[in-house]
Every structure is written in structure tokens, then in C-alpha cells.
Write an enzyme that holds these catalytic residues in place. Structure first.
Site, PDB file in Angstrom:
ATOM      1  N   PRO A  79       0.713  -1.257  -0.039  1.00 12.55           N
ATOM      2  CA  PRO A  79      -0.003   0.053   0.065  1.00 12.55           C
ATOM      3  C   PRO A  79       0.765   1.181  -0.128  1.00 12.55           C
ATOM      4  CG  PRO A  79      -0.119  -1.119   2.074  1.00 12.55           C
ATOM      5  CD  PRO A  79       0.404  -1.974   1.208  1.00 12.55           C
ATOM      6  N   ASN A  80       0.251   2.303  -0.645  1.00 14.53           N
ATOM      7  CA  ASN A  80       0.938   3.522  -0.956  1.00 14.53           C
ATOM      8  C   ASN A  80       2.030   3.616  -1.600  1.00 14.53           C
ATOM      9  OD1 ASN A  80      -1.341   4.945   0.815  1.00 14.53           O
ATOM     10  ND2 ASN A  80      -0.301   3.690   2.637  1.00 14.53           N
ATOM     11  N   ARG A 133       4.236  10.789  -2.138  1.00 13.00           N
ATOM     12  CA  ARG A 133       4.224  10.941  -0.711  1.00 13.00           C
ATOM     13  C   ARG A 133       5.363  10.949   0.176  1.00 13.00           C
ATOM     14  NH1 ARG A 133       4.555   4.263   1.017  1.00 13.00           N
ATOM     15  NH2 ARG A 133       4.182   4.920   3.046  1.00 13.00           N
ATOM     16  N   TYR A 161      10.890   9.033   0.751  1.00  9.92           N
ATOM     17  CA  TYR A 161      10.992   7.880  -0.178  1.00  9.92           C
ATOM     18  C   TYR A 161      11.519   8.296  -1.430  1.00  9.92           C
ATOM     19  CZ  TYR A 161       7.845   5.621   3.406  1.00  9.92           C
ATOM     20  OH  TYR A 161       7.462   4.963   4.489  1.00  9.92           O
ATOM     21  N   ASN A 216       8.188  -5.608  -1.262  1.00  8.37           N
ATOM     22  CA  ASN A 216       8.098  -4.631  -0.328  1.00  8.37           C
ATOM     23  C   ASN A 216       6.658  -4.546   0.280  1.00  8.37           C
ATOM     24  OD1 ASN A 216       8.111  -2.109   0.991  1.00  8.37           O
ATOM     25  ND2 ASN A 216       9.074  -0.946  -0.564  1.00  8.37           N
ATOM     26  N   ALA A 262       3.497  -0.964   4.752  1.00  8.64           N
ATOM     27  CA  ALA A 262       2.823  -1.014   5.890  1.00  8.64           C
ATOM     28  C   ALA A 262       2.599  -2.104   6.404  1.00  8.64           C
ATOM     29  CB  ALA A 262       1.393   0.133   6.094  1.00  8.64           C
ATOM     30  N   GLU A 282      12.875  -9.558   1.331  1.00  6.65           N
ATOM     31  CA  GLU A 282      12.149  -8.342   1.616  1.00  6.65           C
ATOM     32  C   GLU A 282      12.941  -7.226   1.323  1.00  6.65           C
ATOM     33  OE1 GLU A 282      12.271  -8.113   5.859  1.00  6.65           O
ATOM     34  OE2 GLU A 282      10.485  -6.660   5.948  1.00  6.65           O
ATOM     35  N   HIS A 332      12.711  -2.660   1.519  1.00  7.91           N
ATOM     36  CA  HIS A 332      12.206  -1.263   1.948  1.00  7.91           C
ATOM     37  C   HIS A 332      13.076  -0.212   1.378  1.00  7.91           C
ATOM     38  CE1 HIS A 332       9.482  -3.298   4.564  1.00  7.91           C
ATOM     39  NE2 HIS A 332      10.531  -4.128   5.075  1.00  7.91           N
ATOM     40  N   ARG A 356      13.825   3.908  12.142  1.00 13.34           N
ATOM     41  CA  ARG A 356      12.551   4.588  12.008  1.00 13.34           C
ATOM     42  C   ARG A 356      11.735   4.203  13.420  1.00 13.34           C
ATOM     43  NH1 ARG A 356       9.638   4.729   6.307  1.00 13.34           N
ATOM     44  NH2 ARG A 356       8.545   6.363   7.477  1.00 13.34           N
TER      45      ARG A 356
HETATM   46  C1  DQA Z   1       8.423   1.025   3.485  1.00  9.50           C
HETATM   47  C2  DQA Z   1       8.567   1.393   5.064  1.00  9.50           C
HETATM   48  C3  DQA Z   1       7.151   0.882   5.686  1.00  9.50           C
HETATM   49  O1  DQA Z   1       7.268   1.173   7.025  1.00  9.50           O
HETATM   50  C4  DQA Z   1       6.102   1.921   5.241  1.00  9.50           C
HETATM   51  O2  DQA Z   1       5.104   1.572   5.655  1.00  9.50           O
HETATM   52  C5  DQA Z   1       6.144   1.905   3.569  1.00  9.50           C
HETATM   53  C6  DQA Z   1       7.080   1.829   2.812  1.00  9.50           C
HETATM   54  C7  DQA Z   1       9.549   1.254   2.687  1.00  9.50           C
HETATM   55  O3  DQA Z   1       9.890   0.809   1.690  1.00  9.50           O
HETATM   56  O4  DQA Z   1      10.550   2.137   3.202  1.00  9.50           O
HETATM   57  O5  DQA Z   1       4.898   2.194   3.176  1.00  9.50           O
HETATM   58  O6  DQA Z   1       8.073  -0.435   3.089  1.00  9.50           O
END
Ligand code: DQA
Length: 151
Positions: free
Chosen positions: A9-10, A17, A22, A73, A76, A97, A99, A106
Site C-alpha cells: 500500500p501507498n 508521498r 521515499y 516490499n 505498511a 524483503e 524497503h 525509524r
Molecule cells: C516501506 C517502509 C514501511 O514502514 C512503510 O509503511 C512503507 C514503505 C519502505 O519501502 O521503506 O509504506 O516499506
């Protein structure tokens, strides 16, 4: 070698964002980047993004016997989703995984990753490059050069 790249998501809001965290590049830029390095590495790839947990579970299940590995990835859902963990365990594909940000530096709630329990390795804080590092890792692991043991 065919990899599935999953984004949670997002991540479709990249570029808009929180650019200080990011970056300013968009999700389309990320897709182009992934397709570019997969071409260079001779890897087949599919890329999927969803804001919905169940859609991501469906995509993992559909990868069974169709892909050689998953780069994920979960955004959240990393910090909440036992369903994604169980789906990865169910299909048993090598998974890495990713990020974009360095989640280890964080908030406390980002220190938990359920999916990590089903991943051979995590790449966090490398921006887009993390996806390439993850793909290269799975490629090397697949050819037996690196043991799949958890690090
Ligand atoms: C994320 C890190 C997560 O904590 C966050 O909720 C994201 C992006 C990252 O790519 O750094 O949406 O996965």
C-alpha cells in the site's frame, strides 16, 4: 529465472508521498527501473502493486509453480500482516524483503516485520537499488553460490 515483484500500500504514491523519506521518483519510475535491471540480468519479471492485503495474498498464491522467487516490499503490511507471512510460507518460494527507507532507524512500530520470517534476506535503506540487490541475491542463491540460510 522469473521473479515476481510485489509492492504494498501507498507505494503507488511514490514521488508524492513523503519525498524526504521515499524520494521524488514515481512508482512508474520504479517499474521502469525494475524492468531495466531485469533485462540486464536476463531475468523475467512481473510487477504488481496493491493497496489491499487480500490482493497481495492472491498474487503470492498465484505465483506458486509460476515464479522462481518473490521480491516483496509489503510497505505498511510488513508490520501487521500474518496473512502475507502465511502466504509466503504456503508457496515456499525464495523471497527477499525490500524497503526503500531504512526501517531500522525509524519508529518502534516499524521494527516488527512478519514477512521477514519467510524471507531469506532483507534490503532496507537502499532506495530503488534494494530491488536490484534483492533480485541479484535470489539469482545467486538460486544458482547455489550462496546458501539460503537466514542472515
Ligand atoms: C516501506 C517502509 C514501511 O514502514 C512503510 O509503511 C512503507 C514503505 C519502505 O519501502 O521503506 O509504506 O516499506
Amino acid at each position: 529465472m522469473k521473479l515476481l515483484f510485489l509492492n504494498g500500500p501507498n507505494l503507488n504514491m511514490l514521488g508524492i508521498r513523503e519525498p524526504d523519506i521515499y524520494g521524488k521518483q514515481t512508482y512508474a519510475d520504479l517499474e521502469e527501473y525494475i524492468r531495466g535491471f531485469c533485462g540486464d540480468l536476463g531475468i523475467g519479471c512481473e510487477i504488481f502493486q496493491s493497496n489491499h492485503e487480500g490482493a497481495l495474498v492472491d498474487a503470492i498464491q498465484a505465483a506458486y509453480q509460476k515464479f522462481d522467487g518473490i521480491v516483496i516490499n509489503p510497505a505498511a503490511y510488513t508490520h501487521t500482516s500474518v496473512a502475507l507471512l502465511d502466504a509466503l510460507k504456503a508457496v515456499g518460494l525464495p523471497a527477499a524483503e525490500v524497503h526503500l527507507s531504512d526501517v531500522s532507524r525509524r519508529e518502534d512500530f516499524r521494527q516488527i516485520s512478519y514477512v521477514r520470517l519467510a524471507c531469506c534476506k532483507t534490503f532496507a535503506g537502499f532506495g530503488f537499488e534494494g530491488y536490484r540487490l534483492a533480485a541479484e541475491y535470489l539469482l545467486t542463491t538460486k544458482s547455489g553460490v550462496i546458501d539460503t540460510a537466514k542472515e
